[in-house]
Write a protein that holds these residues in place. Structure first.
Motif, PDB file in Angstrom:
ATOM      1  N   GLU A  98       2.102  22.020  12.774  1.00 23.46           N
ATOM      2  CA  GLU A  98       2.072  22.567  11.912  1.00 23.46           C
ATOM      3  C   GLU A  98       1.743  21.522  10.465  1.00 23.46           C
ATOM      4  O   GLU A  98       0.617  21.587   9.884  1.00 23.46           O
ATOM      5  N   LEU A  99       2.069  20.184  10.125  1.00 25.00           N
ATOM      6  CA  LEU A  99       2.174  19.859   9.294  1.00 25.00           C
ATOM      7  C   LEU A  99       0.682  18.727   9.663  1.00 25.00           C
ATOM      8  O   LEU A  99      -0.085  18.663   8.347  1.00 25.00           O
ATOM      9  N   LEU A 100       0.800  18.148  10.595  1.00 22.83           N
ATOM     10  CA  LEU A 100      -0.405  17.716  10.649  1.00 22.83           C
ATOM     11  C   LEU A 100      -1.677  17.902  10.902  1.00 22.83           C
ATOM     12  O   LEU A 100      -2.864  17.178  10.477  1.00 22.83           O
ATOM     13  N   ASP A 101      -1.363  19.591  11.187  1.00 23.97           N
ATOM     14  CA  ASP A 101      -2.482  20.223  11.305  1.00 23.97           C
ATOM     15  C   ASP A 101      -3.621  20.888   9.628  1.00 23.97           C
ATOM     16  O   ASP A 101      -3.719  21.103   9.770  1.00 23.97           O
TER      17      ASP A 101
ATOM     18  N   LYS B 224       0.725  -1.018   0.487  1.00 22.89           N
ATOM     19  CA  LYS B 224       0.123   0.207   0.142  1.00 22.89           C
ATOM     20  C   LYS B 224       0.922   1.476   0.097  1.00 22.89           C
ATOM     21  O   LYS B 224       1.772   1.093   0.166  1.00 22.89           O
ATOM     22  N   ILE B 225       0.158   2.180  -0.389  1.00 23.14           N
ATOM     23  CA  ILE B 225       0.752   3.963  -0.267  1.00 23.14           C
ATOM     24  C   ILE B 225       0.839   3.574   1.412  1.00 23.14           C
ATOM     25  O   ILE B 225      -0.183   4.185   1.480  1.00 23.14           O
ATOM     26  N   PRO B 226       2.095   4.514   1.490  1.00 27.06           N
ATOM     27  CA  PRO B 226       2.147   4.607   3.182  1.00 27.06           C
ATOM     28  C   PRO B 226       1.403   6.356   3.270  1.00 27.06           C
ATOM     29  O   PRO B 226       1.577   7.209   2.201  1.00 27.06           O
ATOM     30  N   GLY B 227       1.097   6.253   4.641  1.00 24.79           N
ATOM     31  CA  GLY B 227       1.134   7.462   4.609  1.00 24.79           C
ATOM     32  C   GLY B 227      -0.494   8.080   4.073  1.00 24.79           C
ATOM     33  O   GLY B 227      -0.370   9.425   4.315  1.00 24.79           O
ATOM     34  N   THR B 228      -1.288   7.178   4.061  1.00 22.70           N
ATOM     35  CA  THR B 228      -3.090   7.014   3.999  1.00 22.70           C
ATOM     36  C   THR B 228      -3.546   7.790   4.738  1.00 22.70           C
ATOM     37  O   THR B 228      -4.218   8.850   4.491  1.00 22.70           O
ATOM     38  N   ASP B 229      -3.556   7.444   5.846  1.00 16.52           N
ATOM     39  CA  ASP B 229      -4.165   8.344   7.813  1.00 16.52           C
ATOM     40  C   ASP B 229      -3.373   9.534   7.183  1.00 16.52           C
ATOM     41  O   ASP B 229      -5.056  10.372   7.832  1.00 16.52           O
TER      42      ASP B 229
ATOM     43  N   SER C 184      -3.498  16.000   1.329  1.00 15.88           N
ATOM     44  CA  SER C 184      -4.091  15.161   0.800  1.00 15.88           C
ATOM     45  C   SER C 184      -3.132  15.715  -0.866  1.00 15.88           C
ATOM     46  O   SER C 184      -3.426  14.064  -1.418  1.00 15.88           O
ATOM     47  N   THR C 185      -2.922  16.807  -1.001  1.00 14.74           N
ATOM     48  CA  THR C 185      -1.430  16.356  -2.215  1.00 14.74           C
ATOM     49  C   THR C 185      -0.793  17.439  -1.893  1.00 14.74           C
ATOM     50  O   THR C 185      -0.109  17.606  -3.050  1.00 14.74           O
ATOM     51  N   ASP C 186      -0.310  17.363  -0.837  1.00 12.36           N
ATOM     52  CA  ASP C 186       0.733  17.979  -0.903  1.00 12.36           C
ATOM     53  C   ASP C 186       2.394  16.871  -0.382  1.00 12.36           C
ATOM     54  O   ASP C 186       2.574  16.476   0.578  1.00 12.36           O
ATOM     55  N   ASP C 187       2.582  16.071  -1.438  1.00 12.72           N
ATOM     56  CA  ASP C 187       3.524  15.227  -1.473  1.00 12.72           C
ATOM     57  C   ASP C 187       5.041  14.716  -0.503  1.00 12.72           C
ATOM     58  O   ASP C 187       4.798  14.414   0.505  1.00 12.72           O
ATOM     59  N   ALA C 188       5.547  16.538  -0.805  1.00 10.44           N
ATOM     60  CA  ALA C 188       6.323  16.719  -0.225  1.00 10.44           C
ATOM     61  C   ALA C 188       6.377  16.882   1.013  1.00 10.44           C
ATOM     62  O   ALA C 188       7.306  16.042   2.698  1.00 10.44           O
ATOM     63  N   ALA C 189       5.225  17.246   1.748  1.00 12.10           N
ATOM     64  CA  ALA C 189       4.587  17.745   2.622  1.00 12.10           C
ATOM     65  C   ALA C 189       4.734  16.189   3.968  1.00 12.10           C
ATOM     66  O   ALA C 189       4.781  16.276   5.105  1.00 12.10           O
ATOM     67  N   LEU C 190       3.630  16.044   2.913  1.00 17.47           N
ATOM     68  CA  LEU C 190       3.278  13.985   3.855  1.00 17.47           C
ATOM     69  C   LEU C 190       4.491  13.446   3.923  1.00 17.47           C
ATOM     70  O   LEU C 190       4.975  13.305   4.909  1.00 17.47           O
ATOM     71  N   ALA C 191       5.505  13.490   3.148  1.00 16.85           N
ATOM     72  CA  ALA C 191       7.355  13.233   3.280  1.00 16.85           C
ATOM     73  C   ALA C 191       7.241  13.259   4.214  1.00 16.85           C
ATOM     74  O   ALA C 191       8.155  12.348   5.633  1.00 16.85           O
ATOM     75  N   GLU C 192       7.602  14.879   4.893  1.00 15.44           N
ATOM     76  CA  GLU C 192       8.423  15.412   5.621  1.00 15.44           C
ATOM     77  C   GLU C 192       7.292  14.831   7.347  1.00 15.44           C
ATOM     78  O   GLU C 192       8.217  14.692   8.176  1.00 15.44           O
ATOM     79  N   ALA C 193       6.431  14.073   7.433  1.00 17.12           N
ATOM     80  CA  ALA C 193       5.783  14.075   8.381  1.00 17.12           C
ATOM     81  C   ALA C 193       6.005  13.270   8.302  1.00 17.12           C
ATOM     82  O   ALA C 193       6.045  12.734   9.509  1.00 17.12           O
ATOM     83  N   LEU C 194       5.366  12.478   7.473  1.00 18.96           N
ATOM     84  CA  LEU C 194       6.077  10.729   8.003  1.00 18.96           C
ATOM     85  C   LEU C 194       7.293  10.634   8.274  1.00 18.96           C
ATOM     86  O   LEU C 194       7.765   9.745   9.552  1.00 18.96           O
ATOM     87  N   GLY C 195       8.107  11.316   8.541  1.00 14.07           N
ATOM     88  CA  GLY C 195       9.845  11.663   7.993  1.00 14.07           C
ATOM     89  C   GLY C 195      10.001  11.961  10.388  1.00 14.07           C
ATOM     90  O   GLY C 195      10.345  10.516  10.694  1.00 14.07           O
ATOM     91  N   LEU C 196       8.892  12.667  10.086  1.00 15.50           N
ATOM     92  CA  LEU C 196       9.223  13.657  11.754  1.00 15.50           C
ATOM     93  C   LEU C 196       8.461  12.150  12.564  1.00 15.50           C
ATOM     94  O   LEU C 196       9.693  11.972  13.550  1.00 15.50           O
ATOM     95  N   LEU C 197       7.064  11.670  12.135  1.00 16.04           N
ATOM     96  CA  LEU C 197       6.738  10.975  13.124  1.00 16.04           C
ATOM     97  C   LEU C 197       7.530   9.606  12.850  1.00 16.04           C
ATOM     98  O   LEU C 197       7.411   8.813  13.918  1.00 16.04           O
ATOM     99  N   ARG C 198       8.445   9.320  11.883  1.00 16.36           N
ATOM    100  CA  ARG C 198       9.225   7.404  12.184  1.00 16.36           C
ATOM    101  C   ARG C 198      10.048   8.032  12.962  1.00 16.36           C
ATOM    102  O   ARG C 198      10.072   6.602  14.218  1.00 16.36           O
ATOM    103  N   ALA C 199      10.886   8.730  13.469  1.00 14.04           N
ATOM    104  CA  ALA C 199      11.326   9.641  14.787  1.00 14.04           C
ATOM    105  C   ALA C 199      11.621  10.087  15.834  1.00 14.04           C
ATOM    106  O   ALA C 199      11.474  10.018  16.676  1.00 14.04           O
ATOM    107  N   HIS C 200       9.532  10.502  16.005  1.00 10.12           N
ATOM    108  CA  HIS C 200       9.772  10.869  17.601  1.00 10.12           C
ATOM    109  C   HIS C 200       9.078   9.355  18.288  1.00 10.12           C
ATOM    110  O   HIS C 200       8.582   8.506  18.020  1.00 10.12           O
ATOM    111  N   PRO C 201       9.745   9.530  19.878  1.00  2.59           N
ATOM    112  CA  PRO C 201       8.637   8.864  20.434  1.00  2.59           C
ATOM    113  C   PRO C 201       7.756   8.043  20.524  1.00  2.59           C
ATOM    114  O   PRO C 201       7.790   7.168  21.160  1.00  2.59           O
ATOM    115  N   ALA C 202       7.032   8.815  19.999  1.00  2.00           N
ATOM    116  CA  ALA C 202       5.548   8.301  20.326  1.00  2.00           C
ATOM    117  C   ALA C 202       5.359   6.895  19.137  1.00  2.00           C
ATOM    118  O   ALA C 202       4.093   6.256  19.603  1.00  2.00           O
TER     119      ALA C 202
END
Length: 339
Positions: A271-274, A237-242, A278-296
């Motif tokens: 900022e990115l999560l808010d 599946k394409i990541p970041g669907t949610d 839906s159409t900004d692939d660069a912002a989505l990739a940045e959000a995924l990268g930051l979330l992957r690195a976070h303790p959450a």
């Protein structure tokens, strides 16, 4: 005679050779029935109906039905029909999910809405729900009632999933309730049917209902983590669907609760999560990268394992058997996909 464990097969580490053989034979029977049921006189309808059946998939729900039957007298024709009915219900829901998510890939192939169109995907999904009901109707009135109740919860869970958490309700509690409905209930029904139609005890039926719902929640939580942590080659599946759809899964909810407003990375991720991803692939990739690195993300993974262990504990009253051991292993295996 002593049997020996085989390498992990069918997603169940440590299953004995005898048990694995019975489950493999049962799944072959389920697949044959699915192929028969989705066939249609109209070639177009037959192709669209069989699109995801032919794509394969984990067959997790029918596998659970077959495994639960081992708590009774074993796999029989009714158990196979029940397993196929559960899988058809699941496949039908995927046709609808892909329309709502505007997905383009499912199980490594083009989703039905992409391969055909949204109207076809919706109508064929409805057709498959009807086919599932036909199968279940042959199993008696109680099975029909359970199927109807399951369908109601599936739909209500999906409706609530598309709505914001109400004011004054804990977001995590709300989200886990949504998962229990939209994913847990069908897996609960899969386990319940397996015991019911193999002559198992009422106590074992209830145990598998409770166990299945917990496993279903763990399964969906694991899928949510995969959506964040895996790439398309691994998950199909394409990541970041949610994130693209603005759905706050457990990792995001935990991040929001623990975000440090004095930390530049946390502020940026908020900022990115808010924003509209839906159409900004660069912002989505940045959000995924930051979330992957976070303790959450690690915290959400730990909580997912905890739900799987709760499912295991529900099996404690059952007598020891190969099937019980396999069910215990299965509860963790659904999470080990992201471990």
């Amino acid at each position: 005679m002593t049997t020996h464990a085989t390498p992990p097969v069918l997603g169940i580490p440590g299953a004995t050779a005898d048990l694995s053989a019975r489950l493999r034979d049962g799944l072959a029977r389920v697949d044959a029935l699915l192929t028969q049921v989705v066939d249609h006189d109209d070639p177009f309808i037959a192709r669209a109906s069989g699109h995801l059946v032919e794509a394969g998939g984990k067959r997790f729900r029918p596998l659970l039905t077959l495994l639960a039957a081992e708590l009774g007298e074993g796999i029989n024709d009714d158990v196979v029909s029940a397993a196929a009915g559960v899988e058809l219900t699941h496949l039908a829901s995927l046709y609808h999910d892909d329309v709502m998510d505007e997905a383009s890939v499912r199980r490594g192939v083009a989703s039905v809405n992409a391969a055909y169109d949204n109207s076809t995907a919706i109508l064929v999904g409805d057709l498959l729900f009807g086919k599932a009901s036909e199968l279940v109707a042959g199993l008696g009135a109680e099975a029909v009632l359970i199927q109807a109740q399951t369908f109601v919860r599936l739909c209500s869970g999906q409706i609530r999933d598309d709505r914001a958490c109400p004011e004054g309700v804990d977001p995590v509690d709300y989200y886990l309730g949504v998962l229990a409905d939209k994913t847990g209930v069908l897996i609960a029904t899969a386990g319940r049917y397996g015991v019911m139609f193999s002559g198992g005890s009422p106590a074992a039926v209830e145990t598998m209902r409770s166990y299945g719902e917990k496993v279903g929640v763990a399964f969906q939580l694991a899928d949510d983590l995969i959506d964040i942590a895996s790439d398309a080659d691994d998950s199909g599946k394409i990541p970041g669907t949610d994130l693209r759809e603005g759905v706050d899964t457990l990792a995001v909810l935990r991040f929001r609760a623990m975000a440090d407003r004095d930390d530049a990375s946390d502020v940026r991720l908020l900022e990115l999560l808010d924003a509209d991803l839906s159409t900004d692939d660069a912002a989505l990739a940045e959000a995924l990268g930051l979330l992957r690195a976070h303790p959450a993300l690690a915290l959400a993974r730990d909580e997912t394992y905890a739900v799987a262990r709760e499912a295991q504990a529900l099996l404690d009253p059952l007598p020891d058997s190969d099937a019980k051991a396999a069910l215990q292993a299965l509860a963790l295996s659904v999470v080990d996909r992201v471990g």
